[in-house]
Motif scaffolding. Structure first.
Motif, PDB file in Angstrom:
ATOM      1  N   GLN A  80       8.837   2.908  -3.937  1.00 50.84           N
ATOM      2  CA  GLN A  80       9.044   1.699  -4.735  1.00 50.84           C
ATOM      3  C   GLN A  80      10.510   1.508  -5.095  1.00 50.84           C
ATOM      4  N   GLU A  81      11.295   2.574  -5.096  1.00 51.38           N
ATOM      5  CA  GLU A  81      12.732   2.448  -5.362  1.00 51.38           C
ATOM      6  C   GLU A  81      13.406   1.554  -4.329  1.00 51.38           C
ATOM      7  N   ASP A  82      12.916   1.585  -3.079  1.00 57.92           N
ATOM      8  CA  ASP A  82      13.497   0.732  -2.040  1.00 57.92           C
ATOM      9  C   ASP A  82      13.314  -0.746  -2.371  1.00 57.92           C
ATOM     10  N   ILE A  83      12.223  -1.082  -3.070  1.00 55.72           N
ATOM     11  CA  ILE A  83      11.944  -2.483  -3.395  1.00 55.72           C
ATOM     12  C   ILE A  83      12.944  -3.012  -4.417  1.00 55.72           C
ATOM     13  N   LEU A  84      13.555  -2.121  -5.193  1.00 57.29           N
ATOM     14  CA  LEU A  84      14.482  -2.535  -6.240  1.00 57.29           C
ATOM     15  C   LEU A  84      15.900  -2.755  -5.721  1.00 57.29           C
ATOM     16  N   ALA A  85      16.126  -2.468  -4.431  1.00 53.35           N
ATOM     17  CA  ALA A  85      17.460  -2.638  -3.854  1.00 53.35           C
ATOM     18  C   ALA A  85      17.759  -4.120  -3.641  1.00 53.35           C
ATOM     19  N   GLY A  86      19.014  -4.416  -3.361  1.00 50.91           N
ATOM     20  CA  GLY A  86      19.429  -5.797  -3.147  1.00 50.91           C
ATOM     21  C   GLY A  86      19.170  -6.301  -1.746  1.00 50.91           C
ATOM     22  N   ARG A  87      18.801  -5.402  -0.862  1.00 49.50           N
ATOM     23  CA  ARG A  87      18.470  -5.792   0.505  1.00 49.50           C
ATOM     24  C   ARG A  87      17.431  -4.828   1.036  1.00 49.50           C
ATOM     25  N   THR A  88      16.714  -5.251   2.075  1.00 49.87           N
ATOM     26  CA  THR A  88      15.622  -4.449   2.622  1.00 49.87           C
ATOM     27  C   THR A  88      16.173  -3.350   3.523  1.00 49.87           C
ATOM     28  N   SER A  89      15.797  -2.118   3.222  1.00 51.41           N
ATOM     29  CA  SER A  89      16.197  -0.975   4.040  1.00 51.41           C
ATOM     30  C   SER A  89      15.366  -0.952   5.330  1.00 51.41           C
ATOM     31  N   PRO A  90      15.858  -0.269   6.369  1.00 44.66           N
ATOM     32  CA  PRO A  90      15.066  -0.170   7.608  1.00 44.66           C
ATOM     33  C   PRO A  90      13.667   0.419   7.373  1.00 44.66           C
ATOM     34  N   ARG A  91      13.562   1.405   6.484  1.00 49.21           N
ATOM     35  CA  ARG A  91      12.238   1.996   6.251  1.00 49.21           C
ATOM     36  C   ARG A  91      11.302   1.010   5.545  1.00 49.21           C
ATOM     37  N   THR A 133       5.017 -16.657   7.827  1.00 46.07           N
ATOM     38  CA  THR A 133       4.986 -15.325   8.436  1.00 46.07           C
ATOM     39  C   THR A 133       6.225 -15.106   9.298  1.00 46.07           C
ATOM     40  N   LEU A 134       6.583 -16.097  10.095  1.00 52.63           N
ATOM     41  CA  LEU A 134       7.790 -15.993  10.929  1.00 52.63           C
ATOM     42  C   LEU A 134       9.042 -15.859  10.068  1.00 52.63           C
ATOM     43  N   ARG A 135       9.122 -16.609   8.999  1.00 50.15           N
ATOM     44  CA  ARG A 135      10.303 -16.534   8.132  1.00 50.15           C
ATOM     45  C   ARG A 135      10.431 -15.143   7.506  1.00 50.15           C
ATOM     46  N   LEU A 136       9.315 -14.565   7.104  1.00 47.16           N
ATOM     47  CA  LEU A 136       9.371 -13.232   6.495  1.00 47.16           C
ATOM     48  C   LEU A 136       9.694 -12.154   7.526  1.00 47.16           C
ATOM     49  N   ARG A 137       9.440 -12.418   8.803  1.00 47.41           N
ATOM     50  CA  ARG A 137       9.878 -11.506   9.870  1.00 47.41           C
ATOM     51  C   ARG A 137      11.403 -11.519   9.982  1.00 47.41           C
ATOM     52  N   ARG A 138      11.981 -12.707   9.803  1.00 49.85           N
ATOM     53  CA  ARG A 138      13.395 -12.896  10.116  1.00 49.85           C
ATOM     54  C   ARG A 138      14.301 -12.804   8.890  1.00 49.85           C
ATOM     55  N   GLU A 139      13.758 -13.050   7.714  1.00 51.86           N
ATOM     56  CA  GLU A 139      14.583 -13.124   6.515  1.00 51.86           C
ATOM     57  C   GLU A 139      14.245 -11.976   5.570  1.00 51.86           C
ATOM     58  N   ASP A 140      15.103 -11.768   4.594  1.00 51.61           N
ATOM     59  CA  ASP A 140      14.988 -10.622   3.693  1.00 51.61           C
ATOM     60  C   ASP A 140      14.487 -11.083   2.321  1.00 51.61           C
ATOM     61  N   PRO A 141      13.265 -10.733   1.940  1.00 50.27           N
ATOM     62  CA  PRO A 141      12.753 -11.172   0.638  1.00 50.27           C
ATOM     63  C   PRO A 141      13.415 -10.498  -0.554  1.00 50.27           C
ATOM     64  N   LEU A 142      14.179  -9.434  -0.315  1.00 50.19           N
ATOM     65  CA  LEU A 142      14.903  -8.789  -1.423  1.00 50.19           C
ATOM     66  C   LEU A 142      16.248  -9.456  -1.670  1.00 50.19           C
ATOM     67  N   ALA A 143      16.771 -10.144  -0.669  1.00 51.84           N
ATOM     68  CA  ALA A 143      18.071 -10.806  -0.812  1.00 51.84           C
ATOM     69  C   ALA A 143      17.942 -12.184  -1.452  1.00 51.84           C
ATOM     70  N   GLY A 144      16.761 -12.709  -1.510  1.00 53.51           N
ATOM     71  CA  GLY A 144      16.494 -14.032  -2.069  1.00 53.51           C
ATOM     72  C   GLY A 144      15.108 -14.471  -1.655  1.00 53.51           C
ATOM     73  N   PRO A 199       0.820  -1.220   0.000  1.00 55.27           N
ATOM     74  CA  PRO A 199       0.000   0.000   0.000  1.00 55.27           C
ATOM     75  C   PRO A 199       0.848   1.261   0.000  1.00 55.27           C
ATOM     76  N   SER A 200       0.505   2.180  -0.875  1.00 53.42           N
ATOM     77  CA  SER A 200       1.318   3.394  -1.026  1.00 53.42           C
ATOM     78  C   SER A 200       1.290   4.263   0.219  1.00 53.42           C
ATOM     79  N   ASP A 201       0.189   4.209   1.001  1.00 54.52           N
ATOM     80  CA  ASP A 201       0.172   5.034   2.212  1.00 54.52           C
ATOM     81  C   ASP A 201       1.135   4.483   3.260  1.00 54.52           C
ATOM     82  N   MET A 202       1.327   3.169   3.302  1.00 55.37           N
ATOM     83  CA  MET A 202       2.295   2.589   4.229  1.00 55.37           C
ATOM     84  C   MET A 202       3.714   2.954   3.826  1.00 55.37           C
ATOM     85  N   LEU A 203       3.984   2.903   2.516  1.00 56.68           N
ATOM     86  CA  LEU A 203       5.307   3.291   2.034  1.00 56.68           C
ATOM     87  C   LEU A 203       5.602   4.744   2.402  1.00 56.68           C
TER      88      LEU A 203
END
Length: 295
Positions: free
Chosen positions: A206-217, A263-274, A195-199
């Motif tokens: 959306q530029e953050d989604i294109l990075a190789g790893r998830t930013s804190p934001r 859900t737990l895995r997505l809390r702990r792992e980075d979906p942008l890294a793999g 959702p764009s309001d959450m971003l």
């Protein structure tokens, strides 16, 4: 109306499945959760396969990179017409899979809305609809995911009281899939379900989604969505208690457990890294949940 001719038989679904002329590149190996697993009774399995074959085709149409939005909508509209008996099926996978499902729904008495509602969501995909809020995302899931659970419940002739928990589970699974595939969806399909309001609230884009790893934001956005998924999973936990058929109850219990594990895995792992995927240990926990569902 369809001319007087025999409907495609249920046994045609396997050949229909294998001759797509549009493809999203996805297959059974990309699914997080079992499709028509052996826990589904043998008598009902052909109807489940017919439904998933149809759903895969309309998903492929919406995700096809070589079709224009107008062409996608035309093909989806044609699928709906064949499904509803407004036109004759032709020898193309999309129309044939719709005709096979039409025969299945007619035979079983499962409402056609469980199939036509999916097309509402895929029309949105074809048009490139933006999801501005959590409620927008829930509306998409109402049509893209929830009909699947409702189809299975009604196919098994279970109580409609199971719908709220089933809807929660299907919505959870859909959002989890969006989080897993957020980068690929944006790169390949120019589509963003976050959702764009959450971003904006997190200071992300959306530029953050294109990075190789998830930013804190962006992690804040993921966590907010996962908080919502946790609530959905809690609602979904009651689903097995509504199901009388033991085999189907075991299936539901296993999938609820897999949703919680992912859900737990997505809390702990980075979906942008793999790709964040379920592991063998998750399957073992799901199997134990299924065994508990037998009682």
């Amino acid at each position: 109306m369809i001319a007087n001719r025999a409907e495609p038989s249920m046994t045609e679904t396997s050949s229909v499945w294998g001759t797509a002329d549009v493809s999203s590149g996805k297959g059974a190996s990309d699914e997080n959760f079992p499709v028509g697993s052996l826990l589904i009774s043998k008598a009902l399995r052909p109807h489940v396969h017919a439904y998933y074959a149809y759903a895969r085709v309309i998903d492929d149409i919406a995700d096809c990179e070589t079709l224009t939005p107008e062409e996608k909508l035309a093909r989806l509209n044609a699928m709906e017409d064949v499904l509803l008996g407004k036109r004759e099926a032709i020898t193309r996978q999309d129309s044939m899979s719709a005709a096979v499902l039409r025969a299945s729904l007619t035979r079983t008495g499962v409402p056609f809305e469980t199939a036509t509602d999916l097309i509402i969501a895929f029309r949105d995909d074809a048009r490139g609809v933006e999801y501005k809020t959590w409620d927008d995302l829930l509306r998409y899931c109402k049509y893209s995911a929830n009909p699947v659970g409702r189809f299975l419940i009604q196919l098994h002739r279970e109580s409609l009281n199971a719908f709220p928990a089933s809807d929660a589970l299907c919505t959870s699974l859909q959002i989890l899939n969006h989080l897993q595939d957020c980068q690929g969806d944006l790169i390949r399909l120019k589509r963003c379900y976050l959702p764009s309001d959450m971003l904006a609230l997190a200071g992300a884009s959306q530029e953050d989604i294109l990075a190789g790893r998830t930013s804190p934001r962006l992690r804040r956005v993921f966590n907010t969505l996962l908080d919502g998924v946790d609530d959905l999973n809690r609602q979904a936990s009651t689903l097995p208690s509504h199901i009388k058929d033991r085999r189907f109850r075991m299936e539901c219990a296993a999938i609820v457990e897999l949703a919680k594990r992912l859900t737990l895995r997505l809390r702990r792992e980075d979906p942008l890294a793999g790709r964040v995927a379920l592991k063998r240990t998750d399957a073992m926990h799901a199997a134990l949940a299924a065994l508990r569902g037998w009682s």
